[in-house]
Scaffold this motif. Structure first.
Motif: not given
Length: 591
Positions: A70-77
């Protein structure tokens, strides 16, 4: 190795790299913290490809995966493992920009997708931006949005506060049982065992992957062990967990159309586990009934009957047995459980049918030997299963003609009067192991089919033998440190066995009884709902292992058992110990 482990926290020093690794937890979140000797040239790699569920010698791999940054630097999935999607959110602190990788290659772009054809490692790496990197990994079985909400909740507290909260949560659980002992090693083993007894089944309420909103428990990995020791512990001491656990087990049964002996985090039930046992949930349901659980017993009775009347069980009712013969024992006990509940609900005809069927266990015993017939046995042989506690031990012992003959065979099984055996140090030495198995002896508490067998003596009036076997097993087979348990803990089956034996009482599964053994501790207090049951000893020592006299709430007790009602009512059991048996417990036997 420089490491530290406490409930809800683990720390170690990683090899020559001089990296300090710490892990703690929050609800639905794991929090990692890594401290490096310097800020530059370090990083964190998370490998998504290694699965995470024990299946096929731990070789599970995700069948599919899809992640984005994400733009905030989170990894999502998500990762799909054994048909179950695990939705994941990872938040980093102290790191640079995360990047995905496959094999040895760093990928360009903010998305990662793989399918079952991918045989390489894949995951995300984060370079260091300081001398510490933190990774907060939140998950859900119901969707990405829910995983992120768990991350939001966990972010409100830092690592150290989460560590404190985890310790406090575990303290409230293990604090339900307190012990009084001067032996620090016994105390360490006891509370370690209690801790490990409460790890499974895991409470995933609110995370049913099928979208259900009721209680959802999973990782019931070895019910054939858990129903004897773990489930009675939970049902007795942790009713706020016990009731939703039972409700979840029933919900799983409704989905599957039958009772299951193993419930994993996987989409489809693994039929391989059906070879282990049948009808075990009936025992846990009767245990819940005997403990006064408020559940829809009329509906549950119908489920119990439907499970028993499954096509695969037809030979049990029509021919009097099924193979392997241990399944005949399982179904006989399950019929007993069903009959008892039917009786209490006023269904006399149903009760009569299943009471009669519960006698089918006799069909798999050899009347000449009093032991089980030859068959295929799991993790043992006919001797291991021949002395299993049944719902009708009086008739079981009568197969021998006398209690003395029954005790003589039990003595042989436990090695009394037998030549000494050289212990095997290399389990891979098949010839040596086969030689040990051929002895038809009690292997020890490393073999869970035997966990309750020492208490068979109580039904024959030889509680002193129970004391000897249990005390020796607890003393010589459990210790502190790595390898402190004598075998596979099997989802808490073995550690909760230690807990009960250390306290000096043992639950008889599917019977409203607590059998009295030989305590390892001077005194203990057990929370049972709003009441407290206390066990006190007089003259307990390493030599004084025999119960010479007992009192329950100040009144003389001439039996080596207490009823479930007596246990749940709270009170004090006082045991006077000595170094020689005096025949206590030889009369007024449990049935």
């Amino acid at each position: 190795l420089d490491e530290e482990a406490t409930p809800g926290y683990y720390r170690c020093r990683i090899g020559d790299a001089d990296i300090d690794a710490e892990l703690t937890v929050a609800p639905r979140t794991a929090h990692h913290r890594y401290s490096f000797p310097e800020a530059d040239g370090n990083g964190l790699v998370i490998d998504f490809s290694c699965g995470g569920l024990f299946d096929g010698n731990c070789k599970t791999r995700p069948e599919a995966a899809g992640f984005r940054i994400t733009p905030e630097g989170k990894v999502v999935g998500f990762l799909t493992i054994l048909g179950i999607p695990f939705y994941i959110e990872i938040r980093f602190a102290g790191g640079g920009e995360p990047r995905f990788f496959k094999g040895q290659d760093l990928l360009e772009g903010d998305e990662l997708e793989v399918d079952s054809e991918c045989k390489n490692m894949f995951g995300v790496m984060v370079p260091s931006a300081s001398d510490k990197i933190e990774a907060r990994i939140s998950f859900s079985l119901q969707g990405e949005e829910k995983a992120c909400s768990h991350g939001d909740a966990a972010e409100k507290t830092g690592f150290d506060k989460q560590k404190e909260n985890a310790a406090a949560a575990w303290s409230s659980m293990v604090g339900r049982i307190s012990i009084d002992t001067d032996d620090d090693e016994v105390a360490e083993i006891f509370y370690s065992a209690l801790y490990h007894s409460l790890i499974k089944p895991i409470d995933c309420t609110g995370e049913d992957p099928d979208g259900g909103e009721g209680p959802y428990f999973a990782d019931v990995a070895t019910m054939w062990d858990q129903y004897k020791t773990v489930f009675p512990l939970i049902l007795s001491v942790y009713p706020e967990t016990g009731k939703p656990m039972v409700e979840s087990l029933l919900a799983h049964a409704k989905k599957a159309g039958r009772f299951l002996n193993c419930i994993q985090l996987r989409k489809e039930h693994d039929p391989n586990f059906d070879e282990q046992a049948r009808g075990l949930l009936h025992c846990t349901l009767l245990d819940a009934f005997n403990r006064g659980y408020d559940l829809p017993w009329g509906d549950i009775l119908e489920m119990m009957r439907n499970d028993l009347e499954a096509e695969e069980n037809r030979p049990f009712f029509e021919e009097g047995m099924v193979l392997p013969v241990t399944h005949t024992l399982d179904l006989a006990v399950a019929c007993h459980c069903t009959a008892v509940i039917a009786d209490h609900l006023g269904h006399s005809e149903i009760a009569k049918k299943y009471h009669e069927a519960s006698n089918n266990w006799k069909n798999v015993y050899d009347p000449e030997t009093g032991r089980l017939i030859e068959s295929v046995y799991y993790e043992g042989g006919l001797w291991n299963y021949s002395f299993r506690l049944l719902h009708d031990m009086k008739s079981r012992i009568a197969l021998y003609g006398s209690s003395a003959d029954f005790v003589a065979d039990l003595d042989r099984f436990f090695g009394y009067g037998q030549p000494p055996v050289k212990q095997i140090v290399n389990p891979s030495d098949k010839e040596a192991m086969d030689g040990l198995f051929a002895l038809n002896r009690f292997e020890g508490f490393n073999n869970e089919p035997d966990m309750e067998t020492p208490y068979a003596y109580v039904y024959a009036g030889r509680q002193d033998r129970t004391a000897e076997v249990v005390k020796a097993g607890m003393k010589y087979m459990f210790t502190t440190g790595k390898g402190g348990a004598p075998g596979n803990v099997d989802s808490g089956g073995l550690t909760s066995c230690y807990v009960w034996n250390a306290l000096g009482i043992f639950p008889a599964a599917a019977q409203p009884l607590m059998l009295i053994g030989s305590p390892l501790v001077r005194a203990s207090s057990i929370s049972v709902g709003e009441k407290t049951f206390r066990i006190e000893t007089v003259n307990l020592s390493e030599e004084n292992i025999y119960v010479l006299e007992a009192k329950l709430n100040g009144r003389s007790l001439d039996r080596a058992w207490i009823s479930m009602d007596e246990f749940l009512a709270g009170g004090t059991l006082e045991l006077t110990m000595g170094d020689k048996p005096n025949g206590w417990g030889s009369a007024n036997l449990p049935q």
